[in-house]
Design a protein around this motif. Sequence first.
Motif, short mmCIF file in Angstrom:
data_model
loop_
_atom_site.label_atom_id
_atom_site.label_comp_id
_atom_site.label_asym_id
_atom_site.label_seq_id
_atom_site.Cartn_x
_atom_site.Cartn_y
_atom_site.Cartn_z
N LEU A 400 38.36 49.93 2.20
CA LEU A 400 38.20 48.40 1.89
C LEU A 400 37.62 47.51 3.36
O LEU A 400 37.36 46.44 3.12
CB LEU A 400 39.84 48.09 1.77
CG LEU A 400 40.27 48.42 0.53
CD1 LEU A 400 41.68 48.16 0.51
CD2 LEU A 400 39.61 47.98 -0.58
N ALA A 401 37.72 48.43 4.44
CA ALA A 401 37.30 47.74 5.63
C ALA A 401 35.64 47.72 5.88
O ALA A 401 35.14 47.36 6.73
CB ALA A 401 37.95 48.28 6.70
N GLY A 402 35.11 48.48 4.82
CA GLY A 402 33.66 48.53 4.88
C GLY A 402 33.17 49.94 5.13
O GLY A 402 31.94 50.24 5.26
N HIS A 403 34.04 50.74 5.54
CA HIS A 403 33.61 52.26 6.10
C HIS A 403 33.47 53.15 4.57
O HIS A 403 34.41 53.93 4.20
CB HIS A 403 34.67 53.03 6.78
CG HIS A 403 34.07 54.13 7.35
ND1 HIS A 403 33.01 54.63 8.18
CD2 HIS A 403 34.55 55.45 7.16
CE1 HIS A 403 33.03 55.82 8.45
NE2 HIS A 403 33.80 56.61 8.04
N THR A 404 32.39 53.13 3.83
CA THR A 404 32.15 53.41 2.61
C THR A 404 30.81 53.53 2.03
O THR A 404 29.97 53.01 2.75
CB THR A 404 33.23 52.66 1.44
OG1 THR A 404 33.06 53.32 0.32
CG2 THR A 404 32.46 51.19 1.52
N VAL A 405 30.43 54.23 1.24
CA VAL A 405 29.21 54.24 0.57
C VAL A 405 28.90 52.99 -0.02
O VAL A 405 29.58 52.53 -0.74
CB VAL A 405 29.09 55.34 -0.38
CG1 VAL A 405 27.64 55.47 -1.01
CG2 VAL A 405 29.13 56.80 0.24
N ASP A 406 27.86 52.08 0.43
CA ASP A 406 27.67 50.91 -0.25
C ASP A 406 26.03 50.74 -0.25
O ASP A 406 25.27 51.51 0.02
CB ASP A 406 28.24 49.96 0.65
CG ASP A 406 27.54 49.71 2.26
OD1 ASP A 406 26.45 49.86 2.41
OD2 ASP A 406 28.38 49.14 3.06
N PRO A 407 25.48 49.47 -0.68
CA PRO A 407 24.46 49.39 -1.05
C PRO A 407 23.28 49.32 0.19
O PRO A 407 22.10 49.76 -0.06
CB PRO A 407 24.16 48.10 -1.63
CG PRO A 407 25.51 47.91 -2.29
CD PRO A 407 26.57 48.61 -1.29
#
Length: 835
Positions: A400-407
């Motif tokens: 949720l804080a942005g530490h994730t697979v994203d575009p």
Amino acid sequence: MTFIHTGTQSRGFIDLYRRGCLVMEAKQGTGAAPDESQLDLLAGAPVVQRHGHGLRGSRRWDDTMLRARNQADGYARAVAREDGWPPFLLVVDVGHVIEVYADFSGQGQGYTQFPDGNRYRITLDDLRHEATRARLQAIWNDPHSLDPTRVSAQVTRQVAAHLAELGRSFEAQGHAPEAVARFLMRALFTMFAEDVQLIPEGAFSKLLKDRRGHPEHAAPMLESLWATMNSGGFSPALSCDLKRFNGGLFREATALPLSALQLGLLIQAASHNWREVEPAIFGTLLERALDTRQRHKLGAHYTPRAYVERLVNPTVIEPLRAEWRDIQAAAVTLAGQDRLADASATERDFHRRLCEVRVLDPACGSGNFLYVALELMKRLEGEVIALLRELGEDQGALALAGHTVDPHQFLGIEVNPWAAAVAELVLWIGYLQWHFRTHGTASPAEPVLRDFRNIENRDAVLSWDGTRPRTDAAGGPVTRWDGVSTIRHPVTGEAVPDPAARVQVLDYLKPRPAKWPEAEFIVGNLPFIGASRMREALGDGYAEALRAAYPKMPESADFVMFWWEKAALAVRAGKTRRLGFITTNSLRQTFNRQVLEPHLSAPKKPLSLAFAIPDHPWVDAGDGAAVRIAMTVAAPGSLPGRLFTVTEERRGEREAEGRPVTLSGQVGKIHANLRIGADVAGAKPLRANKGIAQMGVKLHGAGFIVTPAEARALGLGTVVGLEAHIREYQSGRDLTANPRHLMVVDLFGLLEDEVRMRFPAVYQHVRDKVKPERDQNNRDSYKRNWWIHGEPRRDLRPALDGLPRYIVTTRTAKHRVSSSQPHKYSLKARSSSSL
């Protein structure tokens, strides 16, 4: 069950198998032992004597379930040889839980938690719910009905149709296509945001409905709403606080004025469930809805999701999954040694690496390949987070804080500005869909959309410093047909190039190869332009600049091979791990093999084809045409690969979604001709055979071909000497399939005045049906000698003199078939060779 894929033959027993549906592997765990400090209320209750395959919730139980999942995968691989891959794997702890994994691609390389990481485990309590029981019943009776792309494909078509209707109405009022497209993209994302509750549920639909009767108020309200979505804060239009979206989409908040009809269409479009759109095809349909030229193709074919996965899996996902299996094994071993901190650190390191992987599509179109890669990597990430959770980590908070697979990890290059804009939007919609499936109603970090600038609108193979108009010797502008506009021929009624539709020929200054951003994987579907059509499709100046920028590329190489060359160099230099491309199936032909062979046979740092399908049905997303393609995946080193051939094609339930195919695979060294075995393509030519084989004629004008009836109307059989100039005609397809019994006008050896004087009807026919096409050809000799075949094969004709028969074979056929033909009248087309 006999395992033969392991390299040795061994036998095992599947706990449950239903052909075409599922493989199930069952284990038996045990519950926790009773607390001895509590009174035994049921004195006669049985005492747990053993822990079976592990105490539920223990490390041993986790290890058992992981091993069971891998065991089920092995059984699926074993049955796939004859029955095909089952879409579902079930791992069952009897009396406790059912774990569900699915792969609808038919390849078996991507079984992931189904429907997602939060709901793939079905407990006994879950069986109280009708929806859960219905899901298990469908897995048994009709597993493919659970394929989410089936439902979403229909929804996506309906959505795109409404957008196209809106586009037509706006353009009829005189609005510029660019303004229309930007308005519709802002509107559709707002509809999506409403349905996933990024803005209050139903708020946007209510705003539109409240404007009924006063459509002139709609545009100011939309502009107010979009300005707030750009900055965040209180929205007067919706009377509530909104998140900050930003990302460039709402930087310009301009809205078009709406009529009552247009407002009604917008309300109707908003009534769809935008949560269900399928990004893998939505991009193609949206691009067509926005593009005036493409809109008539809205109901045509689009590239099916299963086809895209067939390439993305071996290119991107399989290498990552191989790493993940090693990490899983290491983490389970460490956990079994009570080294939980080390096990978690191993998992976190892999998750951090997964969030840094870059995937590049250098011809990304509207982004369907990038989206599928994003979704499959999100599924893999879900498995990583699930194991971290079992090890006591709260990875959900990190995501949720942005530490994730994203575009930001999915990079694209696209020359069409609208396709590039759509690709970026598609990635964000797909990412947010996955976010809400995984985290429920939890909001993503702000800004919701981020302007990563990961999709570049530029040429992918050529860079230059500028252009200047080309002029002739007299200083006049040199122009060519625009390649698109046609008119009806006044005599034949056929569509021919519009002589008035001319564009300036440009010279490109300081042309050089374009640079690509570095990426671990390169994957995509390349433009289908043959070498012979490059000048016509791209322009003289561009084609010449391209050849100057890549002087080592063979003149006969198709346009796609420039991408293959650049990606191959990146892999061999160690900058890229794998490349995977869609090309036409002519990739294995001599004129394109010349690009592959130096990379595959390089003495230092060679490439290997890790995966290939030489001949596969496809759909050209540009115009909906059915074509045949090749898939190739290359990796560094000299290694064996998997070669698949299509053994069966079936008509699908919906033809637009492609044809289901059955693949048969073998493992071995794959050569440049996409074959395993003797390297026939690498054989050297014998000098003694030089000149024995010749290519057939190449017409460069479909008007040369006539039916026997048309030939008689032109004078065949009545005009003296015409039998030498209207002959029987056969192409490679006539030789290998059903002959069409056509004839061809062959005026080789005659001057234009001779043809007009001796055969006036033939002259008029060729002038009407061939000359308009030849006038648009870039090669001057084809324009000047418009009544003669483009390549009449001057060397072939004397070689056949005096021979009663000769042998022909089709160079582009799947199998080498030779045929003996009489020489007297027959003339062969380019796709066959004379021997």
